[in-house]
Design a protein around this motif. Sequence first.
Motif, PDB file in Angstrom:
ATOM      1  N   ILE A   1       0.820  -1.208   0.000  1.00 50.74           N
ATOM      2  CA  ILE A   1       0.000   0.000   0.000  1.00 50.74           C
ATOM      3  C   ILE A   1       0.852   1.256   0.000  1.00 50.74           C
TER       4      ILE A   1
ATOM      5  N   GLY B   1       0.030   2.729  -3.301  1.00 53.51           N
ATOM      6  CA  GLY B   1      -0.921   3.761  -2.917  1.00 53.51           C
ATOM      7  C   GLY B   1      -0.847   5.022  -3.745  1.00 53.51           C
TER       8      GLY B   1
ATOM      9  N   THR C   1      -2.298   7.439   3.161  1.00 48.02           N
ATOM     10  CA  THR C   1      -2.800   6.134   2.723  1.00 48.02           C
ATOM     11  C   THR C   1      -2.312   4.955   3.566  1.00 48.02           C
TER      12      THR C   1
ATOM     13  N   PHE D   1      -4.904   2.624   5.620  1.00 47.15           N
ATOM     14  CA  PHE D   1      -5.139   1.261   5.152  1.00 47.15           C
ATOM     15  C   PHE D   1      -4.669   0.223   6.167  1.00 47.15           C
TER      16      PHE D   1
END
Length: 288
Positions: free
Chosen positions: A138, A142, A175, A179
């Motif tokens: 991520i 991301g 992010t 996440f």
Amino acid sequence: MKLLLSDLNLMIKPRVTSLVLVTAIPGLYLGAATSPDFLLVFFTLLGTFLMSSASFVFNQVIEKDRDAKMKRTANRPIPTGRISTASALTAGFFMTGAAFGILWYFANLLAALCAFIALIAYVFLYTILLKPRTTQNIVIGGVAGCVGPLIGYAAVSNSLPIQAWILFLMIFLWTPAHFWALAIFLKEDYNDANFPMLPVVKGVKETGRSIFLYTILYVASCIAFYWYEPSMGMIYIISASLLGFAMLYLSYRLLIHPEPKFARGFFFFSILHLFLVNIMILVDHAIS
């Protein structure tokens, strides 16, 4: 019809896409010398919405077998067979083409390319390459969700100034913390689907440390925007500081108590935080 709309909602994730749109709007107004034309704003947001929706459709086609193993995603229309892979791909390619055409025609090629590169990054870099292989999926992947400000600035100015990249950086730092908090309270789901998410591989305590670090960097980037954008005033800096303090507190609480209930609280507040920061940018710019 009700079932069709429900399946469409599950596939294109409009609530997630709404955050991308919220982050695109400041760029549309900050990047323009005067207030942007309504049609330009409308079609830029429509094109961004369609491109983001298409990326989620392609993601679900690729992950349909893993989705079937997770409680959170098992009822999605593709793994259940309510929508065929062929139909989903057709819809995804149609939305991609429509989004690119809309952005190019009503805005410019740079805005269309920014949106399309985000789709490529999400589908290939994140979904295919990184998500099944690394805990840092991520962080790198991301970038796909960070292009809202770039699309906004590009649409009205056909350029990507430093302010656009600082807003990009804000979302890039937001992010992972956002996440990973989700991954904490859905840890078992990701484990069942064999996704190497940080809480699964490194544990919840280590994930809490990483969330706290990225929260510090994210809040710092929100404050930094004040110094790079001339139209930002006291409304923004005070709001960003207070909201940042609240997010830091929640991340510290999660660090001390790495439990799903605190991860859930941080997760939902992080959504609110990003939304409010972008609203405050617009408010401060409007009255400056």
